[in-house]
Design a protein around this motif. Structure first.
Motif, PDB file in Angstrom:
ATOM      1  N   ASP A  48       0.818  -1.205   0.000  1.00 39.80           N
ATOM      2  CA  ASP A  48       0.000   0.000   0.000  1.00 39.80           C
ATOM      3  C   ASP A  48       0.855   1.260   0.000  1.00 39.80           C
ATOM      4  O   ASP A  48       0.611   2.187  -0.762  1.00 39.80           O
ATOM      5  N   GLU A  62       0.698  -1.397   5.318  1.00 40.42           N
ATOM      6  CA  GLU A  62      -0.422  -2.127   4.724  1.00 40.42           C
ATOM      7  C   GLU A  62      -1.693  -1.774   5.480  1.00 40.42           C
ATOM      8  O   GLU A  62      -1.671  -1.589   6.692  1.00 40.42           O
ATOM      9  N   CYS A  63      -2.793  -1.698   4.753  1.00 40.79           N
ATOM     10  CA  CYS A  63      -4.085  -1.344   5.344  1.00 40.79           C
ATOM     11  C   CYS A  63      -5.094  -2.454   5.126  1.00 40.79           C
ATOM     12  O   CYS A  63      -5.124  -3.066   4.061  1.00 40.79           O
ATOM     13  N   SER A  64      -5.938  -2.662   6.125  1.00 42.67           N
ATOM     14  CA  SER A  64      -7.026  -3.620   5.981  1.00 42.67           C
ATOM     15  C   SER A  64      -8.195  -3.156   6.825  1.00 42.67           C
ATOM     16  O   SER A  64      -8.141  -3.184   8.054  1.00 42.67           O
ATOM     17  N   TYR A  65      -9.240  -2.704   6.154  1.00 43.01           N
ATOM     18  CA  TYR A  65     -10.470  -2.289   6.821  1.00 43.01           C
ATOM     19  C   TYR A  65     -11.567  -3.206   6.326  1.00 43.01           C
ATOM     20  O   TYR A  65     -11.875  -3.222   5.141  1.00 43.01           O
ATOM     21  N   GLU A  66     -12.125  -4.006   7.218  1.00 44.21           N
ATOM     22  CA  GLU A  66     -13.125  -5.002   6.821  1.00 44.21           C
ATOM     23  C   GLU A  66     -14.432  -4.778   7.573  1.00 44.21           C
ATOM     24  O   GLU A  66     -14.437  -4.746   8.801  1.00 44.21           O
ATOM     25  N   MET A  73     -10.147 -13.262   4.653  1.00 46.28           N
ATOM     26  CA  MET A  73      -9.433 -12.586   5.731  1.00 46.28           C
ATOM     27  C   MET A  73      -8.310 -13.475   6.258  1.00 46.28           C
ATOM     28  O   MET A  73      -7.242 -12.983   6.616  1.00 46.28           O
ATOM     29  N   LYS A  76      -5.616 -13.102   3.775  1.00 48.31           N
ATOM     30  CA  LYS A  76      -4.952 -11.807   3.961  1.00 48.31           C
ATOM     31  C   LYS A  76      -3.923 -11.916   5.085  1.00 48.31           C
ATOM     32  O   LYS A  76      -2.791 -11.451   4.951  1.00 48.31           O
ATOM     33  N   GLU A  80       0.121 -11.402   4.622  1.00 47.49           N
ATOM     34  CA  GLU A  80       0.897 -10.392   5.357  1.00 47.49           C
ATOM     35  C   GLU A  80       2.032 -11.043   6.134  1.00 47.49           C
ATOM     36  O   GLU A  80       3.111 -10.466   6.258  1.00 47.49           O
ATOM     37  N   THR A 100      -5.266  -1.557  10.698  1.00 50.94           N
ATOM     38  CA  THR A 100      -6.254  -2.629  10.706  1.00 50.94           C
ATOM     39  C   THR A 100      -7.466  -2.177  11.499  1.00 50.94           C
ATOM     40  O   THR A 100      -7.327  -1.713  12.630  1.00 50.94           O
ATOM     41  N   TRP A 105     -12.876  -7.773  11.335  1.00 50.30           N
ATOM     42  CA  TRP A 105     -11.737  -8.303  12.083  1.00 50.30           C
ATOM     43  C   TRP A 105     -12.144  -8.670  13.503  1.00 50.30           C
ATOM     44  O   TRP A 105     -11.605  -9.600  14.089  1.00 50.30           O
TER      45      TRP A 105
END
Length: 141
Positions: A48, A62-66, A73, A76, A80, A100, A105
């Motif tokens: 990212d 790194e970004c992860s918005y769930e 997931m 993912k 990572e 995150t 999550w």
């Protein structure tokens, strides 16, 4: 923070609220050199953000918005962890951090534990976290 966003709908669906974009804007506002959505040599996939650049990264973000849950997931989290291995091997002085957040999550806590274990530090999108990130980032520059 993860639970707080559960009732807000699809935060990420709005382009203006894309997590990586928000961090990029924050870096721009603070005159911090970076490259976004970039391939870093010897890293298994695009990242990212690379700070300051992909040639000599001091930090990879790194970004992860769930907002929903899925088996992706777990994938993912595994990815990572692999990226973290690449960074340790080829860029041992580079920090790997994650942003995150999201109710997804919270529901998939086993995957969340795997995901955060890949990072040197983890941030959310709660108010004040970008300031905390800036303080964490400044000594590495």
């Amino acid at each position: 923070s993860i639970v707080r966003y559960s009732k807000r709908g699809s935060y990420k669906a709005k382009a203006a609220n894309d997590p990586a974009r928000l961090i990029k804007l924050w870096l721009d506002r603070n005159n911090i050199a970076h490259k976004s959505n970039i391939k870093v040599k010897n890293i298994r996939r695009k990242v990212d953000l690379a700070i300051p650049d992909e040639i000599n990264p001091k930090m990879i973000v790194e970004c992860s918005y769930e907002v929903t849950t899925s088996s992706a997931m777990g994938d993912k989290a595994k990815t990572e962890m692999g990226v973290a291995e690449d960074i340790r091997r080829y860029y041992p002085d580079t920090f790997f951090v994650g942003f995150t957040d999201g109710i997804g999550w919270y529901v998939r806590q086993a995957d969340l534990k795997k995901l955060v274990s890949a990072f040197h530090n983890v941030f959310t999108f709660k108010s004040g976290e970008l300031e905390r990130f800036l303080k964490y980032l400044t000594p590495t520059l």
